[in-house]
Write a protein that holds these residues in place. Structure first.
Motif, short mmCIF file in Angstrom:
data_model
loop_
_atom_site.label_atom_id
_atom_site.label_comp_id
_atom_site.label_asym_id
_atom_site.label_seq_id
_atom_site.Cartn_x
_atom_site.Cartn_y
_atom_site.Cartn_z
N ILE A 14 0.82 -1.22 0.00
CA ILE A 14 0.00 0.00 0.00
C ILE A 14 0.85 1.26 0.00
O ILE A 14 0.32 2.36 -0.17
CB ILE A 14 -1.00 0.05 1.18
N ALA A 52 5.99 2.56 2.71
CA ALA A 52 6.15 1.38 3.57
C ALA A 52 6.87 0.32 2.76
O ALA A 52 6.80 0.33 1.52
CB ALA A 52 4.79 0.86 4.02
N LEU A 105 -4.34 2.18 12.96
CA LEU A 105 -2.97 2.26 12.43
C LEU A 105 -2.92 3.13 11.18
O LEU A 105 -1.92 3.79 10.91
CB LEU A 105 -2.55 0.82 12.07
N HIS A 135 2.40 2.62 10.00
CA HIS A 135 2.03 1.26 9.58
C HIS A 135 2.98 0.71 8.51
O HIS A 135 3.79 1.43 7.95
CB HIS A 135 0.59 1.24 9.06
N PRO A 185 0.19 -6.08 3.12
CA PRO A 185 -0.02 -6.90 1.92
C PRO A 185 -1.43 -7.49 1.83
O PRO A 185 -1.93 -7.75 0.73
CB PRO A 185 1.02 -8.03 2.05
N ALA A 245 -6.65 0.94 1.33
CA ALA A 245 -5.72 1.58 2.28
C ALA A 245 -6.20 2.96 2.67
O ALA A 245 -6.69 3.73 1.85
CB ALA A 245 -4.33 1.67 1.66
P1 NAD Z 1 0.97 -3.56 8.71
O1 NAD Z 1 1.08 -2.27 9.43
O2 NAD Z 1 1.38 -3.56 7.29
O3 NAD Z 1 -0.54 -4.08 8.79
C1 NAD Z 1 -1.18 -4.43 10.03
C2 NAD Z 1 -2.72 -4.41 9.81
O4 NAD Z 1 -3.17 -3.06 9.69
C3 NAD Z 1 -3.14 -5.12 8.52
O5 NAD Z 1 -4.37 -5.77 8.73
C4 NAD Z 1 -3.34 -3.97 7.53
O6 NAD Z 1 -4.27 -4.25 6.53
C5 NAD Z 1 -3.79 -2.83 8.43
N1 NAD Z 1 -3.33 -1.54 7.94
C6 NAD Z 1 -2.06 -1.04 7.99
N2 NAD Z 1 -2.01 0.15 7.42
C7 NAD Z 1 -3.25 0.43 6.96
C8 NAD Z 1 -3.81 1.53 6.25
N3 NAD Z 1 -3.10 2.61 5.88
N4 NAD Z 1 -5.12 1.47 5.92
C9 NAD Z 1 -5.85 0.43 6.29
N5 NAD Z 1 -5.39 -0.64 6.96
C10 NAD Z 1 -4.09 -0.65 7.29
O7 NAD Z 1 1.82 -4.62 9.54
P2 NAD Z 1 2.16 -6.13 9.20
O8 NAD Z 1 0.99 -6.79 8.53
O9 NAD Z 1 2.67 -6.70 10.46
O10 NAD Z 1 3.37 -6.06 8.18
C11 NAD Z 1 3.22 -6.16 6.76
C12 NAD Z 1 4.57 -5.87 6.13
O11 NAD Z 1 4.96 -4.53 6.41
C13 NAD Z 1 5.70 -6.75 6.67
O12 NAD Z 1 6.53 -7.09 5.60
C14 NAD Z 1 6.41 -5.86 7.66
O13 NAD Z 1 7.77 -6.21 7.81
C15 NAD Z 1 6.27 -4.53 6.99
N6 NAD Z 1 6.35 -3.36 7.87
C16 NAD Z 1 6.95 -2.27 7.33
C17 NAD Z 1 7.00 -1.10 8.07
C18 NAD Z 1 7.62 0.10 7.43
O14 NAD Z 1 7.84 0.10 6.22
N7 NAD Z 1 7.90 1.17 8.16
C19 NAD Z 1 6.44 -1.04 9.34
C20 NAD Z 1 5.80 -2.16 9.85
C21 NAD Z 1 5.76 -3.32 9.10
#
Ligand code: NAD
Length: 370
Positions: A14, A74, A263, A289, A293, A301
């Protein structure tokens, strides 16, 4: 007017969708207000690995170092689960933080009135909440040496992490907190554990000393970090700015994050040292966040965390307090109108896609800025 150079690193999942919405706002600001932002785009994370076998290319790293500010989406996702450790997507983020020397991590926790019921706390405790956690990001127990596991034999092992801080590291993070408090409610709470940790004793001493010499106009309170965690969920509105170390900041900012509901709403900024010649400082702005994926590519998103990160960028890197305030008011206004992406949706509200939320924010911003 000198160009204002933004380097956009959308990343993966996203990240690309929410950065596109931030891009709409930047275009609108250039068109309507002639703010002169010049945007370059680069690749980071899995996208960079696919293109060049690294989590960020040398060229993009140079652009990040040369920009006035970096906007980061992200990184990560299952597609890159098995790539070598040193080129995994997160390595791009860590390299940026290290080479830009981003020692101060700022995480605001703002509860928009329209979303007070989405918090895990009672609405009356969080309605209107606006606190800022300033976390030291490059020192402390995550980086201190020795850091090791020793095999003692007979099935017994010994693990050591080292919590270590020097005066200068504490001074510079405290200065960031006091400076930011001057633009807010002029109140800083410093959190450590001086009752059981020598690093806490030094932390408290150094924060008190810099306060006494340079920041008497800001109120300073000290609180043990465990008591602070309790107070954050008991009566969070008592706080304005909280300054704390890397470990406690990691925990406390996650606690504070949950007060606000989703988040998808949480922005952040990471700041480097001030350049003594130019007076400017390196900075990167990103949502809290990850790349989500599970919802990537579906228009689900929430772009608000990314756009609120852009507002922080306007205020902190460019001193554009008015424009930042207009953007934050635009966010409040679309929420007041009942627009919700799926993550913050509740009955009776109007469900919108990522792009529709971005468009609505552009429209509101134009109205407010006119
Ligand atoms: P995530 O923050 O990507 O998602 C957690 C949950 O929150 C999921 O259900 C997702 O759909 C929801 N969510 C997150 N952001 C959202 C948004 N803007 N709008 C709506 N829903 C949202 O965390 P995760 O699932 O533990 O990690 C997914 C990937 O992201 C992994 O590869 C992880 O390593 C990576 N990650 C990257 C960062 C970064 O780039 N700073 C931070 C955290 C995790």
């Amino acid at each position: 007017m000198a160009a204002r150079k933004l380097f956009l690193l959308a990343g993966d999942g996203i990240g690309m969708e929410i950065m596109a919405e931030a891009g709409k706002l930047i275009t609108c600001m250039n068109d309507e207000l002639d703010l002169g932002f010049e945007c370059e785009e680069g690749l980071v994370g899995g996208a960079a690995y696919d293109a060049c076998g690294k989590a960020i290319s040398e060229g993009d790293m140079r652009q990040a170092l040369a920009a006035d500010a970096v906007l980061f989406g992200a990184v990560g996702g299952p597609k890159w689960a098995d790539v070598p450790y040193d080129v995994r997507p997160e390595a791009g983020l860590l390299r940026l933080r290290k080479e830009l020397e981003l020692f101060a991590n700022l995480r605001p926790a703002i509860c928009y009135p329209a979303l007070a019921s989405a918090s895990s706390l009672k609405p009356e405790l969080v309605d209107g909440l606006d606190i800022l956690i300033v976390r030291e990001l490059t020192g402390g127990v995550y980086f201190g040496e020795p850091k090791e596991i020793t095999d003692l034999g007979h099935g017994n092992k010994r693990a050591v992490d080292t919590q270590v801080y020097e005066t200068g590291e504490i001074e510079r993070i405290a200065a960031v907190a006091f400076e930011l408090a001057r633009g807010r409610n002029r109140h800083v709470t410093s959190m450590e554990k001086h009752n059981v940790m020598k690093s806490g004793v030094l932390w408290r001493e150094v924060v008190s000393a810099i306060h006494a010499v340079q920041y008497k106009d800001v109120a300073l309170a000290h609180m043990l970090a465990d008591a602070g965690a309790m107070q954050l969920v008991r009566a969070p509105r008592q706080f304005d700015v909280i300054v704390t170390d890397n470990l406690f900041g990691d925990l406390l900012s996650d606690v504070a994050a949950m007060l606000t509901g989703s988040l998808g709403m949480l922005p952040s900024a990471s700041l480097g040292v001030v350049d003594s010649k130019t007076g400017s400082r390196r900075a990167m702005y990103e949502p809290v966040h990850g790349s989500a994926p599970d919802i990537a590519g579906k228009g689900l998103a929430n772009p608000i965390a990314m756009i609120a990160s852009l507002a922080m960028c306007l205020r902190i890197s460019f001193g554009m307090n008015d424009e930042a305030g207009w953007l934050e008011r635009a966010i409040s206004a679309v929420l007041d109108d009942g627009l919700r992406t799926a993550d913050i949706y509740s009955n009776g509200m109007q469900k919108v896609s990522t792009g529709e939320m971005g468009d609505a924010l552009v429209t509101k911003f134009k109205q407010i800025a006119a």
